[in-house]
Design an enzyme around this catalytic site. Sequence first.
Site, PDB file in Angstrom:
ATOM      1  N   ASN A  91     -18.600 -52.129   3.180  1.00  0.00           N
ATOM      2  CA  ASN A  91     -17.603 -51.138   2.759  1.00  0.00           C
ATOM      3  C   ASN A  91     -16.491 -50.952   3.790  1.00  0.00           C
ATOM      4  O   ASN A  91     -15.762 -49.965   3.751  1.00  0.00           O
ATOM      5  CB  ASN A  91     -18.269 -49.805   2.384  1.00  0.00           C
ATOM      6  CG  ASN A  91     -19.149 -49.268   3.498  1.00  0.00           C
ATOM      7  OD1 ASN A  91     -19.087 -49.747   4.625  1.00  0.00           O
ATOM      8  ND2 ASN A  91     -19.967 -48.279   3.194  1.00  0.00           N
ATOM      9  N   ARG A 110     -17.298 -40.962  12.004  1.00  0.00           N
ATOM     10  CA  ARG A 110     -18.417 -40.022  11.941  1.00  0.00           C
ATOM     11  C   ARG A 110     -17.942 -38.661  12.428  1.00  0.00           C
ATOM     12  O   ARG A 110     -17.225 -38.562  13.432  1.00  0.00           O
ATOM     13  CB  ARG A 110     -19.592 -40.483  12.814  1.00  0.00           C
ATOM     14  CG  ARG A 110     -20.423 -41.609  12.216  1.00  0.00           C
ATOM     15  CD  ARG A 110     -21.108 -41.218  10.901  1.00  0.00           C
ATOM     16  NE  ARG A 110     -21.867 -42.292  10.314  1.00  0.00           N
ATOM     17  CZ  ARG A 110     -21.431 -43.087   9.319  1.00  0.00           C
ATOM     18  NH1 ARG A 110     -20.230 -42.919   8.785  1.00  0.00           N
ATOM     19  NH2 ARG A 110     -22.217 -44.025   8.834  1.00  0.00           N
ATOM     20  N   GLN A 146     -24.577 -33.775   7.342  1.00  0.00           N
ATOM     21  CA  GLN A 146     -24.238 -34.003   5.939  1.00  0.00           C
ATOM     22  C   GLN A 146     -25.457 -33.775   5.072  1.00  0.00           C
ATOM     23  O   GLN A 146     -26.503 -34.343   5.393  1.00  0.00           O
ATOM     24  CB  GLN A 146     -23.696 -35.426   5.756  1.00  0.00           C
ATOM     25  CG  GLN A 146     -22.333 -35.585   6.405  1.00  0.00           C
ATOM     26  CD  GLN A 146     -21.654 -36.916   6.131  1.00  0.00           C
ATOM     27  OE1 GLN A 146     -20.569 -37.168   6.601  1.00  0.00           O
ATOM     28  NE2 GLN A 146     -22.287 -37.790   5.380  1.00  0.00           N
ATOM     29  N   HIS A 190     -18.184 -37.186   1.995  1.00  0.00           N
ATOM     30  CA  HIS A 190     -18.248 -38.551   2.534  1.00  0.00           C
ATOM     31  C   HIS A 190     -18.232 -39.564   1.371  1.00  0.00           C
ATOM     32  O   HIS A 190     -19.272 -39.873   0.796  1.00  0.00           O
ATOM     33  CB  HIS A 190     -19.536 -38.689   3.344  1.00  0.00           C
ATOM     34  CG  HIS A 190     -19.606 -39.918   4.174  1.00  0.00           C
ATOM     35  ND1 HIS A 190     -20.528 -40.096   5.152  1.00  0.00           N
ATOM     36  CD2 HIS A 190     -18.854 -41.047   4.169  1.00  0.00           C
ATOM     37  CE1 HIS A 190     -20.368 -41.272   5.718  1.00  0.00           C
ATOM     38  NE2 HIS A 190     -19.354 -41.878   5.131  1.00  0.00           N
TER      39      HIS A 190
END
Length: 402
Positions: free
Chosen positions: A147, A285, A314, A333
């Site tokens: 990704n 991050r 998260q 996210h």
Amino acid sequence: MSKVLCVLYDDPVTGYPKSYARDGVPTIKSYPGGQTLPTPKSIDFKPGQLLGSVSGELGLRKFLESLGHKLVVTSDKDGANSTFEKELPDASIVISQPFWPAYLTEERFKKAKKLELAITAGIGSDHIDLEAAMRHGVTVAEVSYSNSISVSEHVVMMILSLVRNYIPSYQWVVKGGWNIADCVERSYDLEGMNVGTVAAGRIGLAVLRRLKAFDVKLHYTDRYRLSPDVEKELNLTFHPNVESMVKVCDVVTINCPLHPETEHMFDDKLIAKMKRGAYLINTARGKICDKDAVARALENGHLAGYAGDVWFPQPAPQDHPWRTMPYHGMTPHVSGTSLSAQARYAAGTREILECWFGLRPIREEYLIVDGGHLAGTGAHSYSAGNATSGWEEANKYRTGAR
Ligand code: NDP
């Protein structure tokens, strides 16, 4: 028989999709630089399907059950009473995505007596205490490059949306207004600005390549220098450290992994060295930035905007300051979990599992920890240690917003 415990995010509030906006995703032949795409023997999903949510199961159920393994899929991952904690003690393999990470801490490793392999379906294994993984002899693997381009596109989108003041302008339309002055009082052109990336790995370099077309001045800092050819092609200025780079940049994008060396890199001190009115984009991050320092810098006007999709922990609790600070362009996210990316990292996860069960080596570029040491990509891009402390806050998130 192995038990595979897979933690995925919840299905859409409207239910698992019955149809999609498009009929598929483009076929990509190889990644920039020549790394091959995942090569599982076969896949049991159609690229373009929602695979990262609970009902999507990363397309793994048929494959795992055909080999006699047990697949448990849950989104309930935080707290001692979570399904994840209850299922962990006899799991041999844990799979989770950074978007909805199953934090694997020392305490959890101690409970997971049978755990041998932790797969990150995506990139970034900082939700795993890597030091503990090494001590407990657990192999950690992720699907590198799956990704990276997805994220680089998101970075460009976020830079433009902040600099052009897109989000507030959109909101004026939704509110029924035509408030041009309100929209443009914070709107600039990107052209001519100095833009720098912290790290020029797969994502950072892809961002630089995409930004070249905008006639900006490009900067980077990294532990290793890019080749002179690439520096020349993109007309890059290399900075030996982050301080020297942020001093001259109007836009800074963060593209390094989270590990002890980068944790809280952007604190009050470093942000104070940035130009007044700079924009900071973080899709790497959340913990690379001190969350309160960022909020303070937006409130006092030192930063003109902050955008990204990564938080710590998260899911971010409802009282996380980044939900309410001014001039932000935060999303949950999502940048690395477009439907296009999901097809690649689901296939990569399948490839890793096929290798594991077939007793074949996992590709070097997918390895983070192996044989009690940092290995493969992990040995190059991470440092040993643990960046999970404070993860328990994730348990404060309430699904009320659903
Ligand atoms: P790469 O491994 O290709 O690149 C990481 C780069 O960071 C490497 O060039 C590495 O240097 C560099 N680096 C490591 N430590 C430092 C440091 N202290 N200072 C400067 N540079 C450093 O990974 P990707 O580009 O594919 O991904 C980068 C990160 O982006 C991931 O680790 C993950 O945290 C995040 N990510 C976020 C996603 C999202 O959905 N938002 C999805 C995918 C990734 P070297 O190797 O030269 O030592």
